[in-house]
Scaffold this motif. Structure first.
Motif, PDB file in Angstrom:
ATOM      1  N   GLU A  73     -29.408  -4.939  87.301  1.00 17.74           N
ATOM      2  CA  GLU A  73     -29.773  -5.335  85.946  1.00 17.74           C
ATOM      3  C   GLU A  73     -29.072  -4.445  84.928  1.00 17.74           C
ATOM      4  OE1 GLU A  73     -33.967  -5.306  85.525  1.00 17.74           O
ATOM      5  OE2 GLU A  73     -34.309  -6.978  86.909  1.00 17.74           O
ATOM      6  N   TYR A  74     -28.723  -5.039  83.786  1.00 19.78           N
ATOM      7  CA  TYR A  74     -28.144  -4.266  82.699  1.00 19.78           C
ATOM      8  C   TYR A  74     -29.210  -3.366  82.089  1.00 19.78           C
ATOM      9  CZ  TYR A  74     -24.095  -7.391  82.826  1.00 19.78           C
ATOM     10  OH  TYR A  74     -22.974  -8.087  83.211  1.00 19.78           O
ATOM     11  N   THR A  75     -28.796  -2.223  81.549  1.00 24.31           N
ATOM     12  CA  THR A  75     -29.727  -1.313  80.892  1.00 24.31           C
ATOM     13  C   THR A  75     -29.257  -1.061  79.463  1.00 24.31           C
ATOM     14  OG1 THR A  75     -28.531   0.685  81.579  1.00 24.31           O
ATOM     15  CG2 THR A  75     -30.194  -0.190  83.099  1.00 24.31           C
ATOM     16  N   TRP A  76     -30.175  -0.592  78.616  1.00 21.84           N
ATOM     17  CA  TRP A  76     -29.827  -0.331  77.220  1.00 21.84           C
ATOM     18  C   TRP A  76     -28.791   0.780  77.118  1.00 21.84           C
ATOM     19  CZ3 TRP A  76     -30.882  -3.667  73.636  1.00 21.84           C
ATOM     20  CH2 TRP A  76     -32.005  -4.502  73.764  1.00 21.84           C
ATOM     21  N   GLY A  77     -28.853   1.745  78.022  1.00 14.49           N
ATOM     22  CA  GLY A  77     -27.892   2.840  77.983  1.00 14.49           C
ATOM     23  C   GLY A  77     -26.602   2.536  78.707  1.00 14.49           C
ATOM     24  N   GLY A  78     -26.559   1.418  79.432  1.00 13.86           N
ATOM     25  CA  GLY A  78     -25.360   1.065  80.176  1.00 13.86           C
ATOM     26  C   GLY A  78     -25.497   1.405  81.650  1.00 13.86           C
ATOM     27  N   THR A  79     -25.248   0.447  82.507  1.00 18.98           N
ATOM     28  CA  THR A  79     -25.297   0.660  83.946  1.00 18.98           C
ATOM     29  C   THR A  79     -23.954   1.195  84.443  1.00 18.98           C
ATOM     30  OG1 THR A  79     -26.882  -1.141  84.238  1.00 18.98           O
ATOM     31  CG2 THR A  79     -25.653  -0.457  86.183  1.00 18.98           C
ATOM     32  N   LEU A  80     -23.995   2.217  85.299  1.00 21.24           N
ATOM     33  CA  LEU A  80     -22.769   2.767  85.881  1.00 21.24           C
ATOM     34  C   LEU A  80     -22.953   2.837  87.390  1.00 21.24           C
ATOM     35  CD1 LEU A  80     -19.976   4.002  85.703  1.00 21.24           C
ATOM     36  CD2 LEU A  80     -21.035   6.233  85.293  1.00 21.24           C
ATOM     37  N   ASN A  81     -22.444   1.821  88.061  1.00 22.99           N
ATOM     38  CA  ASN A  81     -22.561   1.756  89.515  1.00 22.99           C
ATOM     39  C   ASN A  81     -21.556   2.706  90.165  1.00 22.99           C
ATOM     40  OD1 ASN A  81     -21.334   0.599  92.152  1.00 22.99           O
ATOM     41  ND2 ASN A  81     -23.325  -0.391  92.047  1.00 22.99           N
ATOM     42  N   THR A  82     -22.036   3.523  91.113  1.00 17.97           N
ATOM     43  CA  THR A  82     -21.154   4.413  91.868  1.00 17.97           C
ATOM     44  C   THR A  82     -21.253   4.160  93.377  1.00 17.97           C
ATOM     45  OG1 THR A  82     -22.862   6.142  91.968  1.00 17.97           O
ATOM     46  CG2 THR A  82     -21.292   6.239  90.136  1.00 17.97           C
ATOM     47  N   SER A  83     -22.102   3.236  93.778  1.00 17.60           N
ATOM     48  CA  SER A  83     -22.312   2.996  95.202  1.00 17.60           C
ATOM     49  C   SER A  83     -21.406   1.903  95.772  1.00 17.60           C
ATOM     50  CB  SER A  83     -23.775   2.622  95.464  1.00 17.60           C
ATOM     51  OG  SER A  83     -24.126   1.440  94.770  1.00 17.60           O
ATOM     52  N   SER A  84     -20.773   1.111  94.910  1.00 22.85           N
ATOM     53  CA  SER A  84     -19.928   0.007  95.368  1.00 22.85           C
ATOM     54  C   SER A  84     -18.457   0.294  95.103  1.00 22.85           C
ATOM     55  CB  SER A  84     -20.313  -1.295  94.653  1.00 22.85           C
ATOM     56  OG  SER A  84     -21.668  -1.614  94.881  1.00 22.85           O
ATOM     57  N   ARG A  85     -17.634  -0.001  96.081  1.00 22.45           N
ATOM     58  CA  ARG A  85     -16.191   0.164  95.909  1.00 22.45           C
ATOM     59  C   ARG A  85     -15.638  -0.916  94.984  1.00 22.45           C
ATOM     60  NH1 ARG A  85     -11.775   0.689 100.881  1.00 22.45           N
ATOM     61  NH2 ARG A  85      -9.893   0.813  99.589  1.00 22.45           N
ATOM     62  N   GLU A  86     -16.125  -2.143  95.149  1.00 23.56           N
ATOM     63  CA  GLU A  86     -15.712  -3.257  94.287  1.00 23.56           C
ATOM     64  C   GLU A  86     -16.723  -3.402  93.152  1.00 23.56           C
ATOM     65  OE1 GLU A  86     -12.863  -4.729  94.833  1.00 23.56           O
ATOM     66  OE2 GLU A  86     -12.527  -3.647  96.720  1.00 23.56           O
ATOM     67  N   LYS A  87     -16.236  -3.389  91.911  1.00 23.47           N
ATOM     68  CA  LYS A  87     -17.138  -3.383  90.764  1.00 23.47           C
ATOM     69  C   LYS A  87     -16.785  -4.481  89.757  1.00 23.47           C
ATOM     70  CE  LYS A  87     -17.221   1.719  90.979  1.00 23.47           C
ATOM     71  NZ  LYS A  87     -18.476   1.926  91.692  1.00 23.47           N
ATOM     72  N   THR A  88     -17.719  -4.715  88.829  1.00 25.75           N
ATOM     73  CA  THR A  88     -17.507  -5.628  87.709  1.00 25.75           C
ATOM     74  C   THR A  88     -17.875  -4.906  86.419  1.00 25.75           C
ATOM     75  OG1 THR A  88     -18.020  -7.587  89.036  1.00 25.75           O
ATOM     76  CG2 THR A  88     -18.147  -7.818  86.655  1.00 25.75           C
ATOM     77  N   ALA A  89     -16.955  -4.918  85.450  1.00 25.66           N
ATOM     78  CA  ALA A  89     -17.218  -4.318  84.140  1.00 25.66           C
ATOM     79  C   ALA A  89     -17.370  -5.429  83.111  1.00 25.66           C
ATOM     80  CB  ALA A  89     -16.080  -3.387  83.737  1.00 25.66           C
ATOM     81  N   SER A  90     -18.320  -5.260  82.193  1.00 27.80           N
ATOM     82  CA  SER A  90     -18.549  -6.283  81.159  1.00 27.80           C
ATOM     83  C   SER A  90     -18.917  -5.618  79.838  1.00 27.80           C
ATOM     84  CB  SER A  90     -19.662  -7.250  81.596  1.00 27.80           C
ATOM     85  OG  SER A  90     -20.879  -6.552  81.798  1.00 27.80           O
ATOM     86  N   ILE A  91     -18.660  -6.355  78.742  1.00 26.76           N
ATOM     87  CA  ILE A  91     -18.965  -5.864  77.393  1.00 26.76           C
ATOM     88  C   ILE A  91     -19.195  -7.052  76.479  1.00 26.76           C
ATOM     89  CG2 ILE A  91     -16.545  -5.825  76.738  1.00 26.76           C
ATOM     90  CD1 ILE A  91     -19.232  -3.380  75.504  1.00 26.76           C
ATOM     91  N   THR A  92     -20.019  -6.877  75.459  1.00 27.72           N
ATOM     92  CA  THR A  92     -20.222  -7.894  74.432  1.00 27.72           C
ATOM     93  C   THR A  92     -19.895  -7.299  73.061  1.00 27.72           C
ATOM     94  OG1 THR A  92     -22.571  -7.325  74.190  1.00 27.72           O
ATOM     95  CG2 THR A  92     -22.007  -9.116  75.734  1.00 27.72           C
ATOM     96  N   VAL A  93     -19.516  -8.186  72.134  1.00 33.36           N
ATOM     97  CA  VAL A  93     -19.233  -7.767  70.762  1.00 33.36           C
ATOM     98  C   VAL A  93     -19.887  -8.766  69.817  1.00 33.36           C
ATOM     99  CG1 VAL A  93     -17.458  -7.299  69.031  1.00 33.36           C
ATOM    100  CG2 VAL A  93     -17.026  -6.758  71.429  1.00 33.36           C
ATOM    101  N   LYS A  94     -20.760  -8.271  68.938  1.00 36.04           N
ATOM    102  CA  LYS A  94     -21.381  -9.120  67.926  1.00 36.04           C
ATOM    103  C   LYS A  94     -20.518  -9.101  66.685  1.00 36.04           C
ATOM    104  CE  LYS A  94     -26.139  -8.534  69.525  1.00 36.04           C
ATOM    105  NZ  LYS A  94     -27.508  -8.090  69.185  1.00 36.04           N
ATOM    106  N   MET A  95     -20.157 -10.316  66.167  1.00 33.13           N
ATOM    107  CA  MET A  95     -19.214 -10.411  65.052  1.00 33.13           C
ATOM    108  C   MET A  95     -19.728 -11.378  63.987  1.00 33.13           C
ATOM    109  SD  MET A  95     -15.840 -10.794  67.523  1.00 33.13           S
ATOM    110  CE  MET A  95     -14.613 -10.343  66.311  1.00 33.13           C
ATOM    111  N   GLU A  96     -19.405 -11.082  62.755  1.00 33.05           N
ATOM    112  CA  GLU A  96     -19.724 -11.966  61.639  1.00 33.05           C
ATOM    113  C   GLU A  96     -18.439 -12.274  60.860  1.00 33.05           C
ATOM    114  OE1 GLU A  96     -22.740 -10.394  59.129  1.00 33.05           O
ATOM    115  OE2 GLU A  96     -24.372 -11.130  60.404  1.00 33.05           O
TER     116      GLU A  96
END
Length: 243
Positions: free
Chosen positions: A216-239
């Motif tokens: 699950e995502y967290t407010w402080g940001g999730t940082l997985n270190t247990s998996s060799r294969e990872k997925t990074a994601s980001i959102t940007v709110k724009m007006e």
């Protein structure tokens, strides 16, 4: 005559007031023409750095003897790892942790009457930090030779990192921003408007999880270190302004 002048002044005043109100409403209407969107992007990547630790210990009633035995184990661990192809420069041995151990004494009624010294317990860890992930993974799973040699070796689960994470974040942020603009342009087009300039943009939190995991995502940001294969994601709110 005076009444006519008064009526004329009132008429002019009403015209001016109406013009001002209309202009104010028009400005308010125009300023409210803003579209808010959230752009997002994610990317899969493979870790390029592994960190693995193991620990071993010895116990004796005499501190000097326990230390000498632990040093023998250190040499065995060093020799074993280098024979497995681990670069000696990638080995980091910690300082020796010394702990006095005691056990409780009981009377015939099961009450504690005191304690007695049972010996010195010495522990040391070795850390391997390497880009040869496959090799270190294999070594971390196969330490039976050390155990057979009398080393009480405990192998921890490896941790995986990515050394080019800063560059990956910049690229991902650019893609999320581009995605947000496309969304805003689509909304503006369907509303019969044109997209104006960017009014504001707020970057979300980077989330790094294991691929195909249920993390699950967290407010402080999730940082997985247990998996060799990872997925990074980001959102940007724009007006954006509409015109």
């Amino acid at each position: 005559m005076r009444n006519a002048v008064t009526a004329l002044i009132l008429g002019i005043a009403l015209i001016i007031a109406a013009a001002l109100l209309g202009s104010a409403y028009k400005y308010k209407y125009r300023s409210a023409q803003i579209v808010s969107v959230t752009g997002g992007a994610e990317v899969n990547f493979t870790s390029d750095l592994i960190v693995w630790t193991g620990s071993y210990s010895k116990k004796s009633m005499v501190l000097k003897e326990a230390y000498a035995q632990l040093k023998e184990d250190e040499n065995k661990v060093r020799d074993y790892l280098t024979k497995q192809g681990i670069n000696p420069k990638e080995l980091v041995f910690s300082a020796v942790n010394i702990r006095k151990e005691f056990s409780n004494r009981y009377d015939e009624n099961g009450r504690i009457t005191g304690n007695e010294f049972t010996g010195y317990a010495l522990t040391q860890t070795v850390k391997v930090q390497s880009k040869e992930i496959g090799k270190v993974e294999q070594v971390s799973r196969q330490v039976t030779e050390l155990i057979q040699a009398g080393v009480e070796f405990n192998s921890a689960e490896p941790s995986y990192y990515y050394t080019k994470l800063a560059d990956l974040k910049i690229d991902l942020l650019a893609k999320a921003s581009a995605d947000g603009r496309v969304r805003a342009e689509t909304i503006a087009k369907n509303a019969g408007s044109k997209l104006g300039g960017l009014k504001s943009a707020d970057m979300g939190i980077f989330q790094i999880t294991g691929q195909y995991s249920n993390e699950e995502y967290t407010w402080g940001g999730t940082l997985n270190t247990s998996s060799r294969e990872k997925t990074a994601s980001i959102t940007v709110k724009m007006e954006f302004a509409l015109r």
